[in-house]
Write an enzyme that holds these catalytic residues in place. Structure first.
Site, PDB file in Angstrom:
ATOM      1  N   ARG A   1       0.743  -1.152   0.064  1.00 28.91           N
ATOM      2  CA  ARG A   1      -0.075   0.107   0.032  1.00 28.91           C
ATOM      3  C   ARG A   1       0.936   1.248   0.137  1.00 28.91           C
ATOM      4  O   ARG A   1       2.021   1.361   0.853  1.00 28.91           O
ATOM      5  CB  ARG A   1      -0.959  -0.019   1.386  1.00 28.91           C
TER       6      ARG A   1
ATOM      7  N   GLU B   1      -3.481   7.166  -4.765  1.00 31.29           N
ATOM      8  CA  GLU B   1      -3.790   6.952  -6.036  1.00 31.29           C
ATOM      9  C   GLU B   1      -5.064   7.068  -6.449  1.00 31.29           C
ATOM     10  O   GLU B   1      -5.961   6.908  -5.362  1.00 31.29           O
ATOM     11  CB  GLU B   1      -3.370   5.267  -6.108  1.00 31.29           C
TER      12      GLU B   1
ATOM     13  N   HIS C   1      -1.293   0.021 -10.018  1.00 31.97           N
ATOM     14  CA  HIS C   1      -1.927  -0.696  -9.013  1.00 31.97           C
ATOM     15  C   HIS C   1      -2.587  -2.146  -9.846  1.00 31.97           C
ATOM     16  O   HIS C   1      -3.770  -2.327  -9.700  1.00 31.97           O
ATOM     17  CB  HIS C   1      -3.018  -0.244  -8.076  1.00 31.97           C
TER      18      HIS C   1
HETATM   19  C1  8YV Z   1      -6.660  -5.133  -6.054  1.00 29.10           C
HETATM   20  C2  8YV Z   1      -5.237  -5.307  -3.949  1.00 29.10           C
HETATM   21  O1  8YV Z   1      -6.217  -5.228  -7.283  1.00 29.10           O
HETATM   22  O2  8YV Z   1      -6.077  -7.443  -2.999  1.00 29.10           O
HETATM   23  C3  8YV Z   1      -5.891  -6.254  -2.681  1.00 29.10           C
HETATM   24  O3  8YV Z   1      -5.622  -5.857  -1.566  1.00 29.10           O
HETATM   25  O4  8YV Z   1      -4.757  -4.330  -3.591  1.00 29.10           O
HETATM   26  C4  8YV Z   1      -5.411  -5.648  -5.249  1.00 29.10           C
HETATM   27  O5  8YV Z   1      -5.623  -7.184  -5.413  1.00 29.10           O
HETATM   28  C5  8YV Z   1      -7.182  -3.957  -5.604  1.00 29.10           C
HETATM   29  O6  8YV Z   1      -7.931  -3.745  -4.470  1.00 29.10           O
HETATM   30  C6  8YV Z   1      -8.074  -3.167  -6.761  1.00 29.10           C
HETATM   31  O7  8YV Z   1      -9.133  -3.623  -6.741  1.00 29.10           O
END
Ligand code: 8YV
Length: 317
Positions: A236, A265, A283
């Protein structure tokens, strides 16, 4: 037969078939389309027991607190820093995520970013496309060797371990920092993040997001990684002190970075876009056909299990 009702917080745009698959199985209340969200929640307060959401959309306390019958929140994605876990757990609302199914693809992208940053893949691609190679404009630039180096991992959970395994294949020594030392792995543990950063040639961030890790990768850690060190973040954006990272990169006090996530983001600091030693991704670490399919299946299985047995299959840990 009437379909069970769910409240879906936002569209699952990360996997195009997902919204239709939810709508085929459930009577979906589309919260994101409500013109007056508060009135919408009030109107449906007595009929919503289950929320479907995602790691990027999350679920706020005000939504949880407006639904007295709420029993489960099923989320698409592994991270749940966007869900108000305290508000949910104080009312014994179950929360599920989609762990494990994305470990390999996220680890693969971490490695893609690591090699791309070290070996100037982004720069080289831009150089060829701009016809600089053909027209002999400027000089080819030297990269940093990857194989046989020291790989530091911050957060040795399921994704961190998948990243470590790939490091062994590159003949790397692996060190890590974690909430607790792990007796089941052969890698070297560093209690101090600064010491881990000093030791590492590459520092990969694979920890959870949220309040517990906010700004963990601060200026002293970044300076300890140093002018030859490369930082990779697939966790993150909030885990890194982003202004400090921009500053140390601008000074040349950090060798490079491969970043899939950012603090605000989709806003990415403009300064990063001008740096050739930085690789930027929108991302997409879990964004493969296979993994996104598996994430949607996991969400659907959690919903099905909750409606059939009152239990979710993959509760957050
Ligand atoms: C997703 C992520 O792509 O699973 C997570 O925590 O960050 C990613 O797999 C993101 O949440 C976008 O929807």
């Amino acid at each position: 037969m009437t379909k069970p009702r769910i409240l879906q917080i936002g569209s699952l745009t990360g996997h195009p078939p997902a919204d239709a698959e939810l709508a085929a199985r459930y009577d979906v209340l589309q919260y994101w389309k409500a013109s007056d969200p508060q009135a919408f929640l009030h109107e449906h307060a007595d009929s919503v027991e289950v929320i479907a959401t995602s790691a990027n959309i999350g679920c706020k306390a005000e939504v949880i607190n407006s639904l007295p019958k709420l029993k489960a929140i099923c989320s698409w994605g592994v991270g749940y820093d966007s869900i108000d876990v305290e508000a949910a757990q104080s009312r014994n609302v179950l929360i599920s995520n989609t762990p494990d199914v994305l470990n390999d693809c996220v680890a693969d992208l971490a490695w893609g970013l690591l090699i791309a940053s070290a070996r100037n893949i982004g720069w080289g691609d831009r150089f060829v496309r701009a016809n600089h190679w053909e027209n002999k404009v400027g000089n080819l630039t030297l990269g940093t060797r990857v194989s046989g180096k020291k790989l530091g991992i911050v957060g040795l959970g399921r994704i961190g371990e998948a990243i470590a395994r790939r490091g062994i294949g590159f003949d790397m020594e692996v060190g890590y920092h974690n909430r607790r030392v792990r007796s089941d792995v052969p890698h070297r543990y560093f209690e101090s993040l600064v010491e881990l950063a000093k030791w590492s040639d590459f520092l990969v961030i694979a920890t959870v997001g949220g309040a517990s890790t906010k700004g963990l990768i601060n200026e002293p850690v970044l300076r300890a990684l140093g002018p030859k060190g490369i930082l990779v973040n697939i966790a993150r954006g909030s885990v890194i002190d982003e202004p400090a990272m921009v500053q140390v990169l601008a000074e040349g006090a950090l060798g490079g970075a491969g970043l899939d996530v950012f603090d605000k983001e989709p806003k990415v600091p403009d300064a990063l876009k001008t740096m050739n030693n930085v690789v930027l991704m929108p991302h997409i670490a879990s964004a493969t056909h296979e993994t996104r399919r598996a994430m949607t299946d996991c969400l659907l299985e959690n919903l099905e299990s909750f409606f059939a047995k009152g239990k979710v299959l993959t509760p957050i840990d």
